[in-house]
Design a protein around this motif. Structure first.
Motif, PDB file in Angstrom:
ATOM      1  N   ILE A  65       2.666  18.572  -0.714  1.00 27.59           N
ATOM      2  CA  ILE A  65       2.889  18.486  -2.159  1.00 27.59           C
ATOM      3  C   ILE A  65       1.566  18.404  -2.915  1.00 27.59           C
ATOM      4  N   ALA A  66       0.605  17.661  -2.370  1.00 30.09           N
ATOM      5  CA  ALA A  66      -0.717  17.575  -3.002  1.00 30.09           C
ATOM      6  C   ALA A  66      -1.353  18.958  -3.095  1.00 30.09           C
ATOM      7  N   LEU A  67      -1.153  19.782  -2.079  1.00 31.16           N
ATOM      8  CA  LEU A  67      -1.700  21.139  -2.087  1.00 31.16           C
ATOM      9  C   LEU A  67      -0.881  22.063  -2.988  1.00 31.16           C
ATOM     10  N   ALA A  68       0.438  21.897  -2.982  1.00 27.05           N
ATOM     11  CA  ALA A  68       1.292  22.725  -3.840  1.00 27.05           C
ATOM     12  C   ALA A  68       0.884  22.577  -5.302  1.00 27.05           C
ATOM     13  N   LEU A  69       0.568  21.350  -5.709  1.00 30.15           N
ATOM     14  CA  LEU A  69       0.138  21.110  -7.089  1.00 30.15           C
ATOM     15  C   LEU A  69      -1.146  21.859  -7.406  1.00 30.15           C
ATOM     16  N   ARG A  70      -2.067  21.880  -6.464  1.00 24.76           N
ATOM     17  CA  ARG A  70      -3.359  22.540  -6.700  1.00 24.76           C
ATOM     18  C   ARG A  70      -3.252  24.060  -6.703  1.00 24.76           C
ATOM     19  N   PHE A  71      -2.232  24.585  -6.038  1.00 24.85           N
ATOM     20  CA  PHE A  71      -2.033  26.042  -6.008  1.00 24.85           C
ATOM     21  C   PHE A  71      -0.931  26.487  -6.975  1.00 24.85           C
ATOM     22  N   ASN A  72      -0.382  25.521  -7.740  1.00 20.55           N
ATOM     23  CA  ASN A  72       0.747  25.825  -8.625  1.00 20.55           C
ATOM     24  C   ASN A  72       1.882  26.497  -7.863  1.00 20.55           C
ATOM     25  N   GLU A 110      -7.060   5.603  -8.362  1.00 21.67           N
ATOM     26  CA  GLU A 110      -5.815   4.876  -8.583  1.00 21.67           C
ATOM     27  C   GLU A 110      -5.871   4.141  -9.926  1.00 21.67           C
ATOM     28  N   LYS A 111      -7.015   3.476 -10.175  1.00 25.77           N
ATOM     29  CA  LYS A 111      -7.204   2.777 -11.448  1.00 25.77           C
ATOM     30  C   LYS A 111      -7.269   3.785 -12.588  1.00 25.77           C
ATOM     31  N   ALA A 112      -7.931   4.917 -12.345  1.00 29.85           N
ATOM     32  CA  ALA A 112      -8.059   5.945 -13.377  1.00 29.85           C
ATOM     33  C   ALA A 112      -6.695   6.472 -13.808  1.00 29.85           C
ATOM     34  N   ALA A 113      -5.792   6.661 -12.838  1.00 38.68           N
ATOM     35  CA  ALA A 113      -4.448   7.159 -13.153  1.00 38.68           C
ATOM     36  C   ALA A 113      -3.686   6.153 -14.011  1.00 38.68           C
ATOM     37  N   GLY A 169       0.793  -1.223   0.000  1.00 41.71           N
ATOM     38  CA  GLY A 169       0.000   0.000   0.000  1.00 41.71           C
ATOM     39  C   GLY A 169       0.825   1.272   0.000  1.00 41.71           C
ATOM     40  N   ALA A 170       2.139   1.150  -0.134  1.00 37.57           N
ATOM     41  CA  ALA A 170       3.004   2.336  -0.121  1.00 37.57           C
ATOM     42  C   ALA A 170       3.446   2.678  -1.542  1.00 37.57           C
ATOM     43  N   TYR A 171       3.622   3.955  -1.767  1.00 38.02           N
ATOM     44  CA  TYR A 171       4.084   4.445  -3.059  1.00 38.02           C
ATOM     45  C   TYR A 171       5.321   5.305  -2.845  1.00 38.02           C
ATOM     46  N   ALA A 172       6.144   5.399  -3.870  1.00 40.23           N
ATOM     47  CA  ALA A 172       7.319   6.266  -3.811  1.00 40.23           C
ATOM     48  C   ALA A 172       7.070   7.473  -4.707  1.00 40.23           C
ATOM     49  N   LEU A 173       7.060   8.638  -4.095  1.00 44.06           N
ATOM     50  CA  LEU A 173       6.968   9.887  -4.838  1.00 44.06           C
ATOM     51  C   LEU A 173       8.393  10.322  -5.145  1.00 44.06           C
ATOM     52  N   ILE A 174       8.699  10.483  -6.433  1.00 37.89           N
ATOM     53  CA  ILE A 174      10.056  10.840  -6.847  1.00 37.89           C
ATOM     54  C   ILE A 174      10.114  12.322  -7.219  1.00 37.89           C
ATOM     55  N   LEU A 175      10.889  13.077  -6.452  1.00 40.50           N
ATOM     56  CA  LEU A 175      11.114  14.490  -6.742  1.00 40.50           C
ATOM     57  C   LEU A 175      12.493  14.646  -7.362  1.00 40.50           C
ATOM     58  N   ASN A 176      12.594  15.542  -8.316  1.00 43.11           N
ATOM     59  CA  ASN A 176      13.841  15.757  -9.051  1.00 43.11           C
ATOM     60  C   ASN A 176      14.279  17.206  -8.867  1.00 43.11           C
ATOM     61  N   GLU A 177      15.564  17.425  -8.575  1.00 40.64           N
ATOM     62  CA  GLU A 177      16.023  18.817  -8.485  1.00 40.64           C
ATOM     63  C   GLU A 177      15.950  19.446  -9.876  1.00 40.64           C
ATOM     64  N   VAL A 178      15.466  20.680  -9.944  1.00 43.09           N
ATOM     65  CA  VAL A 178      15.258  21.353 -11.226  1.00 43.09           C
ATOM     66  C   VAL A 178      16.575  21.551 -11.971  1.00 43.09           C
ATOM     67  N   GLU A 179      17.595  21.941 -11.248  1.00 48.85           N
ATOM     68  CA  GLU A 179      18.895  22.199 -11.886  1.00 48.85           C
ATOM     69  C   GLU A 179      19.902  21.134 -11.455  1.00 48.85           C
ATOM     70  N   ALA A 193      -1.286   5.302  -0.035  1.00 55.18           N
ATOM     71  CA  ALA A 193      -2.092   5.152  -1.248  1.00 55.18           C
ATOM     72  C   ALA A 193      -3.011   6.355  -1.477  1.00 55.18           C
ATOM     73  N   PHE A 194      -3.644   6.851  -0.411  1.00 51.38           N
ATOM     74  CA  PHE A 194      -4.565   7.991  -0.566  1.00 51.38           C
ATOM     75  C   PHE A 194      -3.829   9.220  -1.070  1.00 51.38           C
ATOM     76  N   GLU A 195      -2.666   9.493  -0.473  1.00 50.98           N
ATOM     77  CA  GLU A 195      -1.892  10.669  -0.882  1.00 50.98           C
ATOM     78  C   GLU A 195      -1.379  10.518  -2.312  1.00 50.98           C
ATOM     79  N   ALA A 196      -0.959   9.281  -2.656  1.00 49.10           N
ATOM     80  CA  ALA A 196      -0.496   9.032  -4.024  1.00 49.10           C
ATOM     81  C   ALA A 196      -1.625   9.271  -5.019  1.00 49.10           C
ATOM     82  N   GLN A 197      -2.826   8.834  -4.645  1.00 52.94           N
ATOM     83  CA  GLN A 197      -4.002   9.029  -5.497  1.00 52.94           C
ATOM     84  C   GLN A 197      -4.299  10.510  -5.689  1.00 52.94           C
ATOM     85  N   SER A 198      -4.241  11.276  -4.608  1.00 54.14           N
ATOM     86  CA  SER A 198      -4.524  12.704  -4.672  1.00 54.14           C
ATOM     87  C   SER A 198      -3.494  13.441  -5.510  1.00 54.14           C
TER      88      SER A 198
END
Length: 209
Positions: A112-119, A196-199, A19-29, A40-45
């Motif tokens: 991060i889920a909120l950052a995406l929604r607020f750009n 999750e299935k939709a993604a 039930g765990a997911y790995a969120l991969i963040l990449n440095e921009v530069e 799972a819930f956070e990954a879905q969001s």
């Protein structure tokens, strides 16, 4: 301490942690990645926020927060991953209302889920990236894909001396379906709020296009 801006590279499912997911963040530069294990819930969001074409029939918790913040003129300016203790990342949400800035403590996945929604931009300190940032090894098949593809195949994540195997290759039989059938399944998944299935369906449709 200097801040390093991050972008989301993708989300992969962990076979070693149920039930765990790995969120991969990449440095921009740079080329270093910052892997963060989330639920799972956070990954879905986060996946829904990344997949702009998936519109839930009812607002998820993070969407509700965004609607609430918009109503009261609260803006998220940025998110900072500011601490790493025993493998757990701690984050702060920098908000602003009526030109007054507030700092709110939050779980990194929620921030991060909120950052995406607020750009809003996502940052971490250089010291944290130096400590936990890694270079991921990709399969030869994946290296041939377009870098813009959000889904990534991660062979290994080496963090704090432990090996965590990540596999995003599961398709649940989607490869056998036509594009028309995939779109029908996508509509059904969204209607049933199975994001999750939709993604996964959106990923398969994107590969065909």
């Amino acid at each position: 301490m200097s801040l390093v801006r991050l972008k989301i590279k993708g989300i992969s499912y962990s076979q070693t942690q149920n039930g765990a997911y790995a969120l991969i963040l990449n440095e921009v530069e740079g080329d270093r990645k910052l892997p963060i294990v989330i639920g799972a819930f956070e990954a879905q969001s986060i996946a829904i926020a990344l997949e702009k074409e998936i519109k839930p029939p009812r607002p998820l918790t993070h969407d509700l927060f965004k609607n609430f913040a918009d109503r009261f003129d609260i803006v998220i300016k940025q998110v900072i991953i500011h601490k790493l203790v025993d493998g757990v990342f701690y984050s702060s949400i920098i908000c602003e209302r009526d030109k007054i800035e507030e700092i709110i403590d939050a779980r990194t996945s929620d921030a991060i889920a909120l950052a995406l929604r607020f750009n809003a931009p996502i940052f971490t300190y250089k010291t944290i990236l130096d400590k936990a940032g890694i270079y991921l090894k990709f399969s030869s098949k994946e290296s041939e894909k377009d870098d813009s593809d959000d889904s990534i195949v991660v062979d290994e994540i080496l963090q704090e001396g432990e090996t965590v195997e990540i596999d995003s290759g599961a398709t649940d039989g989607f490869t056998e379906l036509t594009v028309e059938e995939l779109n029908k399944e996508l509509d059904k998944a969204v209607a049933n709020e199975d994001y999750e299935k939709a993604a996964k369906l959106r990923d398969e449709i994107s590969k065909r296009n």
